[in-house]
Design a protein around this motif. Structure first.
Motif, PDB file in Angstrom:
ATOM      1  N   PRO A  32     -47.543 -31.813  30.917  1.00 49.26           N
ATOM      2  CA  PRO A  32     -47.708 -30.359  31.024  1.00 49.26           C
ATOM      3  C   PRO A  32     -48.241 -29.919  32.382  1.00 49.26           C
ATOM      4  O   PRO A  32     -47.811 -28.897  32.919  1.00 49.26           O
ATOM      5  N   TYR A  33     -49.166 -30.692  32.948  1.00 46.13           N
ATOM      6  CA  TYR A  33     -49.712 -30.326  34.259  1.00 46.13           C
ATOM      7  C   TYR A  33     -48.630 -30.343  35.334  1.00 46.13           C
ATOM      8  O   TYR A  33     -48.491 -29.388  36.104  1.00 46.13           O
ATOM      9  N   TYR A  34     -47.847 -31.418  35.385  1.00 44.55           N
ATOM     10  CA  TYR A  34     -46.794 -31.498  36.389  1.00 44.55           C
ATOM     11  C   TYR A  34     -45.718 -30.433  36.153  1.00 44.55           C
ATOM     12  O   TYR A  34     -45.173 -29.862  37.100  1.00 44.55           O
ATOM     13  N   GLY A  35     -45.423 -30.188  34.876  1.00 43.61           N
ATOM     14  CA  GLY A  35     -44.422 -29.172  34.579  1.00 43.61           C
ATOM     15  C   GLY A  35     -44.855 -27.784  35.017  1.00 43.61           C
ATOM     16  O   GLY A  35     -44.103 -27.043  35.651  1.00 43.61           O
ATOM     17  N   GLN A  36     -46.101 -27.435  34.723  1.00 43.73           N
ATOM     18  CA  GLN A  36     -46.618 -26.125  35.109  1.00 43.73           C
ATOM     19  C   GLN A  36     -46.728 -26.005  36.621  1.00 43.73           C
ATOM     20  O   GLN A  36     -46.444 -24.950  37.203  1.00 43.73           O
ATOM     21  N   PRO A  72     -53.009 -49.220  32.202  1.00 45.55           N
ATOM     22  CA  PRO A  72     -52.754 -47.878  32.713  1.00 45.55           C
ATOM     23  C   PRO A  72     -53.601 -47.534  33.929  1.00 45.55           C
ATOM     24  O   PRO A  72     -53.264 -46.629  34.687  1.00 45.55           O
ATOM     25  N   ALA A  73     -54.709 -48.246  34.122  1.00 46.67           N
ATOM     26  CA  ALA A  73     -55.583 -47.976  35.270  1.00 46.67           C
ATOM     27  C   ALA A  73     -54.842 -48.151  36.585  1.00 46.67           C
ATOM     28  O   ALA A  73     -55.203 -47.539  37.595  1.00 46.67           O
ATOM     29  N   SER A  74     -53.800 -48.977  36.577  1.00 48.26           N
ATOM     30  CA  SER A  74     -53.026 -49.220  37.797  1.00 48.26           C
ATOM     31  C   SER A  74     -51.976 -48.139  38.045  1.00 48.26           C
ATOM     32  O   SER A  74     -51.269 -48.202  39.053  1.00 48.26           O
ATOM     33  N   CYS A  75     -51.881 -47.185  37.146  1.00 46.00           N
ATOM     34  CA  CYS A  75     -50.772 -46.229  37.177  1.00 46.00           C
ATOM     35  C   CYS A  75     -51.180 -44.801  37.534  1.00 46.00           C
ATOM     36  O   CYS A  75     -50.474 -43.853  37.210  1.00 46.00           O
ATOM     37  N   ASN A  76     -52.309 -44.645  38.193  1.00 43.27           N
ATOM     38  CA  ASN A  76     -52.793 -43.310  38.544  1.00 43.27           C
ATOM     39  C   ASN A  76     -52.085 -42.811  39.802  1.00 43.27           C
ATOM     40  O   ASN A  76     -52.636 -42.826  40.900  1.00 43.27           O
ATOM     41  N   THR A  77     -50.867 -42.336  39.633  1.00 46.18           N
ATOM     42  CA  THR A  77     -50.115 -41.807  40.774  1.00 46.18           C
ATOM     43  C   THR A  77     -50.656 -40.458  41.212  1.00 46.18           C
ATOM     44  O   THR A  77     -50.343 -39.984  42.311  1.00 46.18           O
ATOM     45  N   GLY A  78     -51.477 -39.828  40.385  1.00 49.43           N
ATOM     46  CA  GLY A  78     -52.044 -38.538  40.747  1.00 49.43           C
ATOM     47  C   GLY A  78     -52.962 -38.611  41.946  1.00 49.43           C
ATOM     48  O   GLY A  78     -53.116 -37.634  42.682  1.00 49.43           O
ATOM     49  N   LEU A  79     -53.600 -39.774  42.161  1.00 51.78           N
ATOM     50  CA  LEU A  79     -54.492 -39.967  43.301  1.00 51.78           C
ATOM     51  C   LEU A  79     -53.873 -40.857  44.382  1.00 51.78           C
ATOM     52  O   LEU A  79     -54.544 -41.202  45.350  1.00 51.78           O
ATOM     53  N   ALA A  80     -52.631 -41.226  44.190  1.00 58.25           N
ATOM     54  CA  ALA A  80     -51.979 -42.129  45.147  1.00 58.25           C
ATOM     55  C   ALA A  80     -51.700 -41.426  46.462  1.00 58.25           C
ATOM     56  O   ALA A  80     -51.517 -40.201  46.521  1.00 58.25           O
ATOM     57  N   SER A  81     -51.666 -42.195  47.534  1.00 55.79           N
ATOM     58  CA  SER A  81     -51.352 -41.645  48.848  1.00 55.79           C
ATOM     59  C   SER A  81     -49.911 -41.147  48.862  1.00 55.79           C
ATOM     60  O   SER A  81     -49.054 -41.692  48.170  1.00 55.79           O
ATOM     61  N   PRO A  82     -49.641 -40.096  49.622  1.00 60.89           N
ATOM     62  CA  PRO A  82     -48.268 -39.584  49.686  1.00 60.89           C
ATOM     63  C   PRO A  82     -47.250 -40.659  50.060  1.00 60.89           C
ATOM     64  O   PRO A  82     -46.110 -40.647  49.578  1.00 60.89           O
ATOM     65  N   ARG A  83     -47.663 -41.607  50.887  1.00 59.62           N
ATOM     66  CA  ARG A  83     -46.734 -42.664  51.317  1.00 59.62           C
ATOM     67  C   ARG A  83     -46.283 -43.531  50.147  1.00 59.62           C
ATOM     68  O   ARG A  83     -45.114 -43.917  50.067  1.00 59.62           O
ATOM     69  N   SER A  84     -47.196 -43.844  49.224  1.00 59.65           N
ATOM     70  CA  SER A  84     -46.844 -44.729  48.104  1.00 59.65           C
ATOM     71  C   SER A  84     -46.030 -44.024  47.036  1.00 59.65           C
ATOM     72  O   SER A  84     -45.495 -44.679  46.129  1.00 59.65           O
ATOM     73  N   VAL A  85     -45.931 -42.710  47.098  1.00 54.68           N
ATOM     74  CA  VAL A  85     -45.098 -41.971  46.134  1.00 54.68           C
ATOM     75  C   VAL A  85     -44.008 -41.186  46.878  1.00 54.68           C
ATOM     76  O   VAL A  85     -43.516 -40.182  46.370  1.00 54.68           O
ATOM     77  N   SER A  86     -43.658 -41.655  48.063  1.00 56.81           N
ATOM     78  CA  SER A  86     -42.619 -40.980  48.842  1.00 56.81           C
ATOM     79  C   SER A  86     -41.232 -41.404  48.394  1.00 56.81           C
ATOM     80  O   SER A  86     -41.084 -42.348  47.627  1.00 56.81           O
ATOM     81  N   ARG A  96     -55.299 -30.447  36.864  1.00 58.04           N
ATOM     82  CA  ARG A  96     -55.135 -31.610  37.724  1.00 58.04           C
ATOM     83  C   ARG A  96     -55.886 -32.828  37.193  1.00 58.04           C
ATOM     84  O   ARG A  96     -55.457 -33.974  37.380  1.00 58.04           O
ATOM     85  N   ALA A  97     -56.994 -32.591  36.512  1.00 60.15           N
ATOM     86  CA  ALA A  97     -57.768 -33.706  35.967  1.00 60.15           C
ATOM     87  C   ALA A  97     -56.957 -34.533  34.978  1.00 60.15           C
ATOM     88  O   ALA A  97     -57.198 -35.741  34.821  1.00 60.15           O
ATOM     89  N   ALA A  98     -56.001 -33.916  34.312  1.00 61.95           N
ATOM     90  CA  ALA A  98     -55.163 -34.659  33.375  1.00 61.95           C
ATOM     91  C   ALA A  98     -54.403 -35.772  34.080  1.00 61.95           C
ATOM     92  O   ALA A  98     -54.234 -36.870  33.537  1.00 61.95           O
ATOM     93  N   ALA A  99     -53.961 -35.496  35.311  1.00 62.75           N
ATOM     94  CA  ALA A  99     -53.185 -36.476  36.061  1.00 62.75           C
ATOM     95  C   ALA A  99     -54.056 -37.431  36.852  1.00 62.75           C
ATOM     96  O   ALA A  99     -53.704 -38.598  37.026  1.00 62.75           O
ATOM     97  N   THR A 100     -55.197 -36.958  37.334  1.00 58.56           N
ATOM     98  CA  THR A 100     -56.007 -37.770  38.243  1.00 58.56           C
ATOM     99  C   THR A 100     -57.182 -38.489  37.582  1.00 58.56           C
ATOM    100  O   THR A 100     -57.680 -39.475  38.121  1.00 58.56           O
ATOM    101  N   ALA A 101     -57.630 -37.993  36.425  1.00 61.14           N
ATOM    102  CA  ALA A 101     -58.818 -38.574  35.790  1.00 61.14           C
ATOM    103  C   ALA A 101     -58.638 -38.739  34.285  1.00 61.14           C
ATOM    104  O   ALA A 101     -59.571 -38.528  33.506  1.00 61.14           O
ATOM    105  N   SER A 102     -57.449 -39.133  33.871  1.00 64.00           N
ATOM    106  CA  SER A 102     -57.182 -39.293  32.447  1.00 64.00           C
ATOM    107  C   SER A 102     -58.059 -40.379  31.837  1.00 64.00           C
ATOM    108  O   SER A 102     -58.265 -41.438  32.427  1.00 64.00           O
TER     109      SER A 102
END
Length: 306
Positions: free
Chosen positions: A206-210, A292-306, A77-83
């Motif tokens: 890879p994280y999202y795929g797995q 890229p700092a603006s693109c961390n969808t891994g920590l985004a609220s469910p509403r913003s990625v709905s 998960r760190a790959a997506a949330t803390a790259s």
């Protein structure tokens, strides 16, 4: 160029992308529209997962051996949330000498897309170096027929796709694609596909795929949305810094975002790319910051990625 093109934004900017997982292989499918530019593209249904060919036991790899000063990309998960890519700052400004696309001219299209890909290599190599992560550019292959790859067969109707097994972007050169000679549309398409390669190198893909492999359908769609919306954001961050040389005007950008906000969610048969307003939101975030700092969808609220 100070005026808008005489048509609505091409569906290359709304490329139909679906990620499928087969063992360790992930294929990203991009489908340019076959509909007139005045109408939204028809959505392509994802091919059944059973038709994705698993990679060979010893899959080819384009990755090079990391240098001593480099570190391995995060996993899990760190790959997506803390790259580390989220901490490298704005994308570098690049003067993209991609040339012009001549309507119906395949050679000019290949030359333009190769030029944009070269600019993406320069920009992302810089970001990976700052993040101290290993970088290797994707392979780029232009084809006039629906070739297979280590990720499986070319899906019916697809205009191109990224295969993570051999880290190759496959771009179809067809009459439908060559009818649209407006460069920014194709540049956005290439940047989005390239963003999936960035996600692969950073461990995000890879994280999202797995995670999606054993997830329930609703959870799989949610993971897909985070992946795709991030690719929209990363592509837009690059496009901002290359806008001058790629003739991306503010007027064209605004028109595109407005159209996507109103129509983007009407394109897909299922919500695997996010609602139109969220597609527009993440594109705006990337374009506004160029980072890229603006693109961390891994920590985004469910509403913003709905």
């Amino acid at each position: 160029m100070d005026t808008l093109p005489p048509r609505r934004p091409s569906s290359l900017l709304l490329a139909s992308l679906v990620f499928l997982v087969a063992a360790a292989g992930i294929v990203i499918i991009a489908t340019p529209s076959s509909t007139p530019s005045s109408a939204p593209p028809a959505a392509e249904a994802a091919p059944p997962a059973s038709k994705v060919v698993p990679p060979p036991a010893k899959a080819p790899s384009a990755a090079r051996v990391p240098l001593a000063k480099e570190r391995a990309a995060p996993s899990g998960r760190a790959a997506a949330t803390a790259s580390p890519l989220y901490r490298v700052g704005a994308m570098p400004k690049v003067r993209c000498r991609a040339g012009q696309i001549q309507p119906g001219n395949a050679a000019s299209y290949r030359s333009f897309m190769t030029g944009v890909n070269r600019c993406l290599n320069l920009a992302w190599r810089t970001q990976f170096k700052k993040a101290r992560l290993p970088f290797s550019p994707p392979k780029l292959r232009f084809v006039t027929s629906q070739v297979s790859s280590p990720c499986g067969r070319w899906p019916t109707g697809a205009g191109g796709y990224y295969c993570s097994v051999n880290r190759t972007i496959y771009i179809g050169v067809t009459r439908k694609i060559l009818k649209d000679a407006y460069g920014p549309n194709h540049a956005q398409f290439m940047a989005h596909e390239y963003a999936h390669h960035v996600q692969q190198l950073a461990g995000i893909l890879p994280y999202y795929g797995q995670s999606s492999w054993h997830a329930k359908p609703s959870a799989r769609l949610a993971l897909s949305r985070r992946l795709e919306l991030q690719a929209d954001c990363l592509a837009s961050a690059f496009l901002r810094e290359a806008a001058g040389s790629l003739s991306v005007t503010r007027q064209h950008w605004d028109a595109m975002v407005q159209w996507i906000s109103a129509n983007g969610d009407k394109t897909w048969p299922r919500n695997d790319h996010g609602k139109g307003r969220n597609q527009a939101y993440w594109m705006e975030r990337g374009f506004a910051s160029g980072s890229p700092a603006s693109c961390n969808t891994g920590l985004a609220s469910p509403r913003s990625v709905s």
